[in-house]
Structures are given as structure tokens and as C-alpha cells.
Scaffold this motif. Structure first.
Motif, PDB file in Angstrom:
ATOM      1  N   TYR A 194      -2.042  -4.669  -4.926  1.00 40.79           N
ATOM      2  CA  TYR A 194      -1.327  -3.262  -4.910  1.00 40.79           C
ATOM      3  C   TYR A 194      -2.301  -2.292  -4.595  1.00 40.79           C
ATOM      4  O   TYR A 194      -3.242  -1.952  -5.635  1.00 40.79           O
ATOM      5  CB  TYR A 194      -0.223  -3.099  -5.871  1.00 40.79           C
ATOM      6  CG  TYR A 194       0.491  -1.612  -5.971  1.00 40.79           C
ATOM      7  CD1 TYR A 194       0.950  -1.136  -4.873  1.00 40.79           C
ATOM      8  CD2 TYR A 194       1.039  -1.318  -7.401  1.00 40.79           C
ATOM      9  CE1 TYR A 194       1.887  -0.004  -4.860  1.00 40.79           C
ATOM     10  CE2 TYR A 194       1.679  -0.142  -7.073  1.00 40.79           C
ATOM     11  CZ  TYR A 194       2.183   0.391  -6.080  1.00 40.79           C
ATOM     12  OH  TYR A 194       3.046   1.466  -6.148  1.00 40.79           O
ATOM     13  N   LEU A 195      -2.165  -1.365  -3.610  1.00 41.42           N
ATOM     14  CA  LEU A 195      -3.184  -0.207  -3.681  1.00 41.42           C
ATOM     15  C   LEU A 195      -2.317   1.094  -3.335  1.00 41.42           C
ATOM     16  O   LEU A 195      -1.515   1.267  -2.641  1.00 41.42           O
ATOM     17  CB  LEU A 195      -4.055  -0.412  -2.100  1.00 41.42           C
ATOM     18  CG  LEU A 195      -4.799  -1.786  -1.951  1.00 41.42           C
ATOM     19  CD1 LEU A 195      -5.647  -1.616  -0.727  1.00 41.42           C
ATOM     20  CD2 LEU A 195      -5.839  -1.911  -3.166  1.00 41.42           C
ATOM     21  N   VAL A 196      -2.635   1.864  -4.482  1.00 38.53           N
ATOM     22  CA  VAL A 196      -2.007   3.064  -4.524  1.00 38.53           C
ATOM     23  C   VAL A 196      -2.772   4.223  -4.632  1.00 38.53           C
ATOM     24  O   VAL A 196      -3.713   4.253  -5.604  1.00 38.53           O
ATOM     25  CB  VAL A 196      -0.803   2.710  -5.713  1.00 38.53           C
ATOM     26  CG1 VAL A 196      -1.638   2.399  -7.113  1.00 38.53           C
ATOM     27  CG2 VAL A 196      -0.086   4.112  -5.936  1.00 38.53           C
ATOM     28  N   CYS A 197      -2.464   5.292  -4.013  1.00 34.75           N
ATOM     29  CA  CYS A 197      -3.257   6.399  -4.124  1.00 34.75           C
ATOM     30  C   CYS A 197      -2.325   7.456  -4.102  1.00 34.75           C
ATOM     31  O   CYS A 197      -1.331   7.679  -3.106  1.00 34.75           O
ATOM     32  CB  CYS A 197      -4.054   6.607  -2.597  1.00 34.75           C
ATOM     33  SG  CYS A 197      -4.990   8.034  -2.186  1.00 34.75           S
ATOM     34  N   ASP A 198      -2.658   8.529  -4.880  1.00 36.57           N
ATOM     35  CA  ASP A 198      -1.926   9.964  -4.900  1.00 36.57           C
ATOM     36  C   ASP A 198      -2.747  10.956  -5.391  1.00 36.57           C
ATOM     37  O   ASP A 198      -3.941  10.503  -5.973  1.00 36.57           O
ATOM     38  CB  ASP A 198      -0.600   9.677  -5.725  1.00 36.57           C
ATOM     39  CG  ASP A 198       0.587  10.638  -5.385  1.00 36.57           C
ATOM     40  OD1 ASP A 198       0.250  11.102  -4.385  1.00 36.57           O
ATOM     41  OD2 ASP A 198       1.475  10.628  -6.071  1.00 36.57           O
ATOM     42  N   ARG A 229       5.521  -4.620  -8.101  1.00 40.93           N
ATOM     43  CA  ARG A 229       5.229  -5.861  -8.554  1.00 40.93           C
ATOM     44  C   ARG A 229       5.919  -7.483  -8.393  1.00 40.93           C
ATOM     45  O   ARG A 229       5.637  -8.319  -8.163  1.00 40.93           O
ATOM     46  CB  ARG A 229       5.130  -5.582 -10.241  1.00 40.93           C
ATOM     47  CG  ARG A 229       4.231  -6.996 -10.870  1.00 40.93           C
ATOM     48  CD  ARG A 229       3.884  -6.900 -12.388  1.00 40.93           C
ATOM     49  NE  ARG A 229       4.981  -6.361 -13.082  1.00 40.93           N
ATOM     50  CZ  ARG A 229       5.865  -7.470 -13.704  1.00 40.93           C
ATOM     51  NH1 ARG A 229       5.395  -8.694 -13.484  1.00 40.93           N
ATOM     52  NH2 ARG A 229       6.599  -6.801 -14.405  1.00 40.93           N
ATOM     53  N   GLY A 230       7.340  -6.912  -8.411  1.00 45.55           N
ATOM     54  CA  GLY A 230       8.288  -7.928  -8.040  1.00 45.55           C
ATOM     55  C   GLY A 230       8.249  -8.386  -6.508  1.00 45.55           C
ATOM     56  O   GLY A 230       8.734  -9.689  -6.023  1.00 45.55           O
ATOM     57  N   LEU A 231       7.751  -7.591  -5.686  1.00 47.59           N
ATOM     58  CA  LEU A 231       7.568  -7.816  -4.275  1.00 47.59           C
ATOM     59  C   LEU A 231       6.347  -8.546  -3.895  1.00 47.59           C
ATOM     60  O   LEU A 231       6.018  -9.154  -2.636  1.00 47.59           O
ATOM     61  CB  LEU A 231       7.803  -6.650  -3.464  1.00 47.59           C
ATOM     62  CG  LEU A 231       9.161  -5.887  -3.548  1.00 47.59           C
ATOM     63  CD1 LEU A 231       9.076  -4.689  -2.700  1.00 47.59           C
ATOM     64  CD2 LEU A 231      10.201  -6.824  -2.839  1.00 47.59           C
ATOM     65  N   LEU A 232       5.474  -8.615  -4.777  1.00 51.19           N
ATOM     66  CA  LEU A 232       3.887  -9.100  -4.582  1.00 51.19           C
ATOM     67  C   LEU A 232       3.983 -10.746  -4.779  1.00 51.19           C
ATOM     68  O   LEU A 232       4.550 -11.199  -5.750  1.00 51.19           O
ATOM     69  CB  LEU A 232       2.927  -8.516  -5.243  1.00 51.19           C
ATOM     70  CG  LEU A 232       2.390  -7.153  -5.120  1.00 51.19           C
ATOM     71  CD1 LEU A 232       1.665  -6.482  -6.060  1.00 51.19           C
ATOM     72  CD2 LEU A 232       1.853  -7.061  -3.752  1.00 51.19           C
ATOM     73  N   VAL A 262       0.785  -1.031   0.047  1.00 51.25           N
ATOM     74  CA  VAL A 262       0.135   0.010  -0.151  1.00 51.25           C
ATOM     75  C   VAL A 262       1.000   1.225  -0.083  1.00 51.25           C
ATOM     76  O   VAL A 262       1.991   1.061   0.487  1.00 51.25           O
ATOM     77  CB  VAL A 262      -1.054   0.093   1.213  1.00 51.25           C
ATOM     78  CG1 VAL A 262      -1.899  -1.089   1.265  1.00 51.25           C
ATOM     79  CG2 VAL A 262      -0.214  -0.024   2.725  1.00 51.25           C
ATOM     80  N   THR A 263       0.298   2.379  -0.655  1.00 55.56           N
ATOM     81  CA  THR A 263       1.273   3.601  -0.534  1.00 55.56           C
ATOM     82  C   THR A 263       0.012   4.633  -0.600  1.00 55.56           C
ATOM     83  O   THR A 263      -0.973   4.370  -1.708  1.00 55.56           O
ATOM     84  CB  THR A 263       2.142   3.681  -1.627  1.00 55.56           C
ATOM     85  OG1 THR A 263       2.976   4.946  -1.345  1.00 55.56           O
ATOM     86  CG2 THR A 263       1.758   3.611  -3.019  1.00 55.56           C
ATOM     87  N   MET A 264       0.066   5.634   0.162  1.00 54.39           N
ATOM     88  CA  MET A 264      -0.694   6.804   0.026  1.00 54.39           C
ATOM     89  C   MET A 264      -0.017   8.210   0.042  1.00 54.39           C
ATOM     90  O   MET A 264       0.627   8.605   0.927  1.00 54.39           O
ATOM     91  CB  MET A 264      -1.719   6.617   1.276  1.00 54.39           C
ATOM     92  CG  MET A 264      -2.795   7.781   1.200  1.00 54.39           C
ATOM     93  SD  MET A 264      -3.969   7.598   2.650  1.00 54.39           S
ATOM     94  CE  MET A 264      -5.095   8.891   2.387  1.00 54.39           C
ATOM     95  N   GLN A 265      -0.369   8.828  -1.047  1.00 51.28           N
ATOM     96  CA  GLN A 265       0.132  10.162  -1.035  1.00 51.28           C
ATOM     97  C   GLN A 265       1.690  10.276  -0.908  1.00 51.28           C
ATOM     98  O   GLN A 265       2.259  11.266  -0.452  1.00 51.28           O
ATOM     99  CB  GLN A 265      -0.485  11.050  -0.047  1.00 51.28           C
ATOM    100  CG  GLN A 265      -0.510  12.654  -0.349  1.00 51.28           C
ATOM    101  CD  GLN A 265      -1.027  13.270   0.688  1.00 51.28           C
ATOM    102  OE1 GLN A 265      -2.057  12.854   1.574  1.00 51.28           O
ATOM    103  NE2 GLN A 265      -0.873  14.816   0.905  1.00 51.28           N
ATOM    104  N   ALA A 266       2.428   9.256  -1.717  1.00 46.81           N
ATOM    105  CA  ALA A 266       3.722   9.170  -1.434  1.00 46.81           C
ATOM    106  C   ALA A 266       4.423   9.002  -2.903  1.00 46.81           C
ATOM    107  O   ALA A 266       5.791   9.250  -3.299  1.00 46.81           O
ATOM    108  CB  ALA A 266       4.109   7.824  -0.646  1.00 46.81           C
TER     109      ALA A 266
END
Length: 211
Positions: free
Chosen positions: A158-162, A149-152, A127-131
Motif C-alpha cells: 500500500y503506497l499512500v501519500c497525502d 488492507r482487506g483488498l491486498l 496506491v493513493t495520492m493526495q486523496a
């Protein structure tokens, strides 16, 4: 060489980190809705309570606090380039230097460093938020997503917010992406299932996976 878009604040400095943490939810109250959406989506796809979660740009622990409540048995790795942010997160989460007290590990790494992925292993959820914009140029996003993707693991999400640059969003089109550009950068990284989960107040949350 990609032009570096400078940041107006230095989040490695305690004063700047504290000010960001103090005002983040005031300036963008919709963040609480996004944080809840992260937990809701994660809950739908977590096949086991003891999942491994990696957060990129974990900051003062807003998202970690919510996800740790949702998955109290998870193994959580909070990765951030700022020791000042990690200090704030430890205070928020009540985590001492004893790693046995809470299911969370703090890693001081910068995802601009190509070796930031070393030794992390595989994750059920990243996950990543505003980064993502802390890459300091939008052209670097697909590289970051490829590393993610290589770490999943084979069933990972993968949840990505920006921030985005569409209506109601940001104006700097070198640093930030449109929603279509966000989706394209995920596709370029090899994600073949990409879904817009929430768009509000100039931010967009996507879910991406490969299965």
C-alpha cells in the motif's frame, strides 16, 4: 458523529475538476517527484509485470499515466467519486469507452461509502495520492486503511501519500494529519511494516504492508 470538513471545491463539477487538473502540478511541482517515487517503489516490489493495481482517488490520471508506463501489462482500476475526473483521465490516457484498448478500468465509487470495496477482488498494489483527506475528517483514515488492507493479497503493498501538518504543511489539524498520525492510522489498520519513503513540500509518502 464526526464533523464534516467542507471542501472549498466540488470535484464532481467539470469546471472545478478541470481547474484542479490544470493547476495541480503548478501549485505543487513536487508532485512529479512523488509520482516518480510511486513507480520506483512499485517496481522494487512487483514480482510480475501483470500485476493488479488499484488507485483510490485517481483524479485526472497523473499517477495512472506513470504507472501504466511502468507496468504496461498490469490490470489497473482507477477509482474516483467524480465522473468529471474520470473524463479528464480518459482524455489524458487516450482511453475510449472500449475497455480492450487499455489495461484500465474506471470505477465511480466514493470511499466514504462503506460498501466501496464490494466485488473488487485482491490486489498486488494499492496506491493513493493526495486523496485521503477527501474523507473530510482525519478520524476516518484508519477505517479506510483497514478496508485497503482487506483488498491486498498476501504480498501486497500500500503506497499512500497525502498532505501533513508538520513544518511546511497544512494548518487544518482536523482534516489533515501529522506524519506521526499518518503512521499511527496505518498501524491501527493492522499494517505492521510502515516506512516513510518521501517527505517534501508538505506531503508525505508511506509504504505499508503486512508481510
Amino acid at each position: 458523529m464526526v464533523a464534516e470538513i467542507p471542501s472549498p471545491i466540488d470535484l464532481k463539477q467539470t469546471a472545478d475538476a478541470e481547474e484542479w487538473a490544470r493547476t495541480a502540478l503548478i501549485k505543487r511541482p513536487a508532485r512529479t517527484e512523488f509520482i516518480a517515487a510511486f513507480a520506483d517503489i512499485a517496481r522494487q516490489h512487483a514480482s510480475q509485470k501483470s500485476i493488479r493495481i488499484l488507485e483510490l482517488g485517481s483524479g485526472p490520471g497523473f499517477l495512472a499515466e506513470h504507472l501504466l508506463r511502468t507496468f504496461p501489462q498490469c490490470q489497473y482500476i482507477a477509482l474516483d467519486f467524480s465522473p468529471a475526473m474520470h473524463t479528464l483521465a480518459r482524455q489524458r490516457l487516450g482511453v475510449t469507452l472500449d475497455p480492450t484498448k487499455k489495461p484500465i478500468q474506471f470505477l465511480e465509487r466514493d470511499f466514504l461509502d462503506p460498501n466501496w470495496v464490494q466485488g473488487l477482488g485482491q490486489f498486488d498494489l494499492i496506491v493513493t495520492m493526495q486523496a485521503v483527506h477527501e474523507l473530510r475528517h482525519k478520524s476516518r483514515a484508519s477505517t479506510l486503511h483497514t478496508q485497503v488492507r482487506g483488498l491486498l493479497n498476501s504480498h501486497g503493498h500500500y503506497l499512500v501519500c497525502d498532505h501533513h501538518t508538520d513544518t511546511g504543511g497544512m494548518h487544518n489539524t482536523e482534516l489533515y494529519m501529522s506524519i506521526l498520525e499518518q503512521q499511527s492510522s496505518l498501524a491501527e489498520a493492522g499494517f505492521n511494516h510502515i516506512e516513510l519513503i518521501l517527505e517534501k513540500a508538505g506531503m508525505a509518502l508511506h509504504r505499508a504492508h503486512c508481510h
